[in-house]
Design a protein around this motif. Structure first.
Motif, PDB file in Angstrom:
ATOM      1  N   VAL A   1     -74.354  72.054 -22.330  1.00 19.55           N
ATOM      2  CA  VAL A   1     -74.310  70.873 -22.059  1.00 19.55           C
ATOM      3  C   VAL A   1     -73.418  70.379 -23.030  1.00 19.55           C
ATOM      4  O   VAL A   1     -72.915  69.285 -22.839  1.00 19.55           O
ATOM      5  N   SER A   2     -73.013  70.787 -24.202  1.00 12.94           N
ATOM      6  CA  SER A   2     -72.273  70.147 -24.931  1.00 12.94           C
ATOM      7  C   SER A   2     -70.874  70.261 -23.991  1.00 12.94           C
ATOM      8  O   SER A   2     -70.473  68.686 -24.709  1.00 12.94           O
ATOM      9  N   LEU A   3     -70.152  70.860 -23.888  1.00 14.50           N
ATOM     10  CA  LEU A   3     -69.113  70.729 -23.566  1.00 14.50           C
ATOM     11  C   LEU A   3     -68.993  69.580 -22.007  1.00 14.50           C
ATOM     12  O   LEU A   3     -68.298  68.809 -22.039  1.00 14.50           O
ATOM     13  N   THR A   4     -70.512  69.321 -21.765  1.00 16.21           N
ATOM     14  CA  THR A   4     -70.519  68.396 -20.625  1.00 16.21           C
ATOM     15  C   THR A   4     -70.065  66.949 -21.023  1.00 16.21           C
ATOM     16  O   THR A   4     -70.234  66.573 -20.323  1.00 16.21           O
ATOM     17  N   PHE A   5     -70.886  67.407 -21.800  1.00 16.17           N
ATOM     18  CA  PHE A   5     -71.170  65.753 -22.780  1.00 16.17           C
ATOM     19  C   PHE A   5     -70.024  65.404 -23.233  1.00 16.17           C
ATOM     20  O   PHE A   5     -69.821  64.475 -22.927  1.00 16.17           O
ATOM     21  N   ALA A   6     -69.540  65.945 -23.999  1.00 21.50           N
ATOM     22  CA  ALA A   6     -67.785  65.854 -24.469  1.00 21.50           C
ATOM     23  C   ALA A   6     -66.956  65.328 -23.123  1.00 21.50           C
ATOM     24  O   ALA A   6     -66.521  64.589 -23.466  1.00 21.50           O
ATOM     25  N   LEU A   7     -66.665  66.203 -22.824  1.00 18.54           N
ATOM     26  CA  LEU A   7     -66.325  65.865 -21.250  1.00 18.54           C
ATOM     27  C   LEU A   7     -66.224  64.576 -20.289  1.00 18.54           C
ATOM     28  O   LEU A   7     -65.312  64.085 -20.499  1.00 18.54           O
ATOM     29  N   TRP A   8     -67.577  63.715 -20.405  1.00 16.87           N
ATOM     30  CA  TRP A   8     -67.978  62.883 -19.713  1.00 16.87           C
ATOM     31  C   TRP A   8     -67.166  61.634 -20.822  1.00 16.87           C
ATOM     32  O   TRP A   8     -66.585  60.950 -20.058  1.00 16.87           O
ATOM     33  N   PHE A   9     -67.667  61.868 -21.901  1.00 16.62           N
ATOM     34  CA  PHE A   9     -67.208  60.904 -23.311  1.00 16.62           C
ATOM     35  C   PHE A   9     -65.760  60.857 -23.353  1.00 16.62           C
ATOM     36  O   PHE A   9     -65.149  59.880 -23.407  1.00 16.62           O
ATOM     37  N   PHE A  10     -65.495  62.308 -22.864  1.00 16.23           N
ATOM     38  CA  PHE A  10     -63.910  61.931 -23.025  1.00 16.23           C
ATOM     39  C   PHE A  10     -63.312  61.617 -21.934  1.00 16.23           C
ATOM     40  O   PHE A  10     -61.939  60.581 -21.885  1.00 16.23           O
TER      41      PHE A  10
ATOM     42  N   ARG B   1     -67.763  71.494  -8.523  1.00 17.30           N
ATOM     43  CA  ARG B   1     -67.764  69.818  -8.180  1.00 17.30           C
ATOM     44  C   ARG B   1     -66.668  69.302  -9.067  1.00 17.30           C
ATOM     45  O   ARG B   1     -65.785  67.836  -9.160  1.00 17.30           O
ATOM     46  N   VAL B   2     -67.901  70.027 -10.759  1.00 20.47           N
ATOM     47  CA  VAL B   2     -66.037  68.685 -11.714  1.00 20.47           C
ATOM     48  C   VAL B   2     -64.544  69.402 -11.556  1.00 20.47           C
ATOM     49  O   VAL B   2     -64.178  68.393 -11.299  1.00 20.47           O
ATOM     50  N   LEU B   3     -65.147  70.664 -10.887  1.00 22.08           N
ATOM     51  CA  LEU B   3     -63.538  71.457 -11.334  1.00 22.08           C
ATOM     52  C   LEU B   3     -62.630  70.905  -9.950  1.00 22.08           C
ATOM     53  O   LEU B   3     -61.499  69.978 -10.404  1.00 22.08           O
ATOM     54  N   LEU B   4     -63.623  70.779  -8.679  1.00 22.04           N
ATOM     55  CA  LEU B   4     -62.434  70.322  -7.902  1.00 22.04           C
ATOM     56  C   LEU B   4     -62.290  69.052  -7.879  1.00 22.04           C
ATOM     57  O   LEU B   4     -61.559  68.549  -6.813  1.00 22.04           O
TER      58      LEU B   4
ATOM     59  N   VAL C   1     -65.878  78.776 -17.658  1.00 20.53           N
ATOM     60  CA  VAL C   1     -65.323  80.089 -18.230  1.00 20.53           C
ATOM     61  C   VAL C   1     -67.190  80.379 -18.716  1.00 20.53           C
ATOM     62  O   VAL C   1     -68.024  81.185 -18.910  1.00 20.53           O
ATOM     63  N   VAL C   2     -67.799  79.678 -19.831  1.00 16.94           N
ATOM     64  CA  VAL C   2     -68.373  79.499 -20.327  1.00 16.94           C
ATOM     65  C   VAL C   2     -70.209  79.735 -19.083  1.00 16.94           C
ATOM     66  O   VAL C   2     -70.965  80.358 -19.356  1.00 16.94           O
ATOM     67  N   THR C   3     -70.109  78.810 -17.903  1.00 15.79           N
ATOM     68  CA  THR C   3     -70.880  78.796 -17.624  1.00 15.79           C
ATOM     69  C   THR C   3     -70.900  80.096 -16.974  1.00 15.79           C
ATOM     70  O   THR C   3     -72.619  80.569 -16.692  1.00 15.79           O
TER      71      THR C   3
ATOM     72  N   GLN D   1     -58.279  71.731 -19.203  1.00 14.01           N
ATOM     73  CA  GLN D   1     -58.446  72.571 -19.896  1.00 14.01           C
ATOM     74  C   GLN D   1     -59.647  72.627 -20.662  1.00 14.01           C
ATOM     75  O   GLN D   1     -60.532  73.977 -20.660  1.00 14.01           O
ATOM     76  N   LEU D   2     -60.692  71.369 -20.906  1.00 16.10           N
ATOM     77  CA  LEU D   2     -62.172  71.558 -21.125  1.00 16.10           C
ATOM     78  C   LEU D   2     -62.373  72.018 -20.243  1.00 16.10           C
ATOM     79  O   LEU D   2     -64.157  72.773 -20.209  1.00 16.10           O
ATOM     80  N   VAL D   3     -62.640  71.557 -18.888  1.00 19.50           N
ATOM     81  CA  VAL D   3     -63.223  72.652 -17.679  1.00 19.50           C
ATOM     82  C   VAL D   3     -63.170  73.995 -17.450  1.00 19.50           C
ATOM     83  O   VAL D   3     -64.160  73.411 -16.894  1.00 19.50           O
TER      84      VAL D   3
END
Length: 339
Positions: A242-251, A308-311, A195-197, A188-190
């Motif tokens: 950027v914030s979502l990507t950083f949160a995703l990586w940390f998660f 690539r992240v999604l896939l 969507v935001v992208t 869901q986060l991805v």
């Protein structure tokens, strides 16, 4: 040396009736060849976006004032036209190179053994998108670079990049049922990131339609909004991405997710940092053409990075097989998927 069989009349008839089947019956490409063909189509889909941006940034959008001819009665630029004509005509010719790359991807996918219908369909989807965008490009010229048609032209090019990236990914995996590598929360986060992208890209097209680079030195219609205001909205979407990507990586790192999604997220974060630097520098230096061109290239890389992240969130085996029941951790099962 392998002897080349003689072409019989029956072979010639078969080749005319169904050339792809004729080639597939006589050639089986190596899997690396199929992957390289798909990658070539993806690279050319990015190249055509960058060269299209160069046309606009050099004011060459109407260098060839008509379509499909360059000028009335001539398919190529005439000596009476300026260097803008050469730039616009070169971009048109690169469409044929793109078609060749997509055609090569279709042939390679169709000839692969065993036959993968889904992979071939992705190649054909690219072909029809290219054809549609070529027609839309002609409409853009005929309506004098109307900014809304220009925006649609770019968004359709983004659709081409999407399908090309998906095909490239599919050449590196099997046709088994997708197996998720992460839990629902991460998925869901991805999807929120996707969507935001998309909103970020759409806002960028509005900035283009309202900004100081109309694509031609003549009187070109612009979108009647404050481009600086839309640029600030574009920046807000960028910061959310950027914030979502950083949160995703940390998660992902915190829950011990597989290495693939973590690596793809890290790559996306680095691309976003570079794109952000270019974006702010071009804004405060009043949009120099070179930086705007780099920013367009960066937008393609950002979208590919997001895809690539999604896939990377699932894997597909070569064949569908029964998978024994997995043991799940009570907390990680909802976040990181199967352990």
């Amino acid at each position: 040396m392998v002897r080349v069989p003689k072409l019989t009349p029956a072979d010639a008839v078969a080749a005319v009736r169904n050339p792809l089947a004729f080639i597939a019956d006589r050639w089986t490409p190596d899997p690396r060849t199929v992957r390289r063909a798909a990658l070539a189509a993806l690279v050319m889909s990015v190249v055509i976006v960058v060269t299209g941006g160069a046309v606009r940034l050099t004011g060459s959008g109407l260098g060839c004032p008509t379509w499909p001819e360059c000028t009335d009665g001539s398919l190529t630029p005439t000596t009476a036209l300026s260097y803008h004509s050469a730039i616009e005509f070169t971009n048109r010719m690169l469409t044929y190179v793109l078609c060749a790359a997509v055609g090569w991807a279709i042939i390679a996918a169709r000839s692969q053994k065993p036959y993968r219908r889904g992979l071939t369909r992705l190649g054909w989807a690219q072909f029809w998108i290219v054809m549609s965008n070529a027609v839309l490009g002609g409409v853009v010229v005929l309506v004098g670079l109307n900014p809304y048609t220009v925006a649609a032209h770019f968004l359709l090019a983004t659709a081409l990049i999407t399908v090309a990236a998906l095909m490239w990914q599919r050449t590196r995996e099997g046709d088994g049922e997708p197996r998720p590598l992460v839990g629902k929360a991460v998925q869901q986060l991805v999807w929120a990131l996707v969507v935001v992208t998309l909103l970020l890209i759409a806002a960028g097209t509005v900035v283009t339609g309202a900004g100081p680079h109309p694509g031609d030195s003549g009187d070109v219609e612009r979108i009647d909004v404050s481009w600086s205001g839309v640029a600030e909205l574009h920046a807000v979407f960028a910061w959310i991405v950027v914030s979502l990507t950083f949160a995703l990586w940390f998660f992902l790192k915190g829950v011990g997710a597989p290495q693939g999604p973590r690596d793809r997220t890290r790559d996306l974060f680095l691309i976003l940092l570079g794109q952000g630097v270019i974006g702010y520098v071009q804004y405060f230096t009043h949009l120099p053409t070179v930086l705007v061109g780099l920013h367009m290239f960066g937008s393609c890389l950002v979208w590919i990075g997001v895809l690539r992240v999604l896939l990377s969130l699932r894997e597909r085996a070569e064949v569908t097989a029964e998978v024994p029941a997995q043991t799940y951790d009570a907390v990680s099962a909802s976040v990181a998927g199967p352990q």
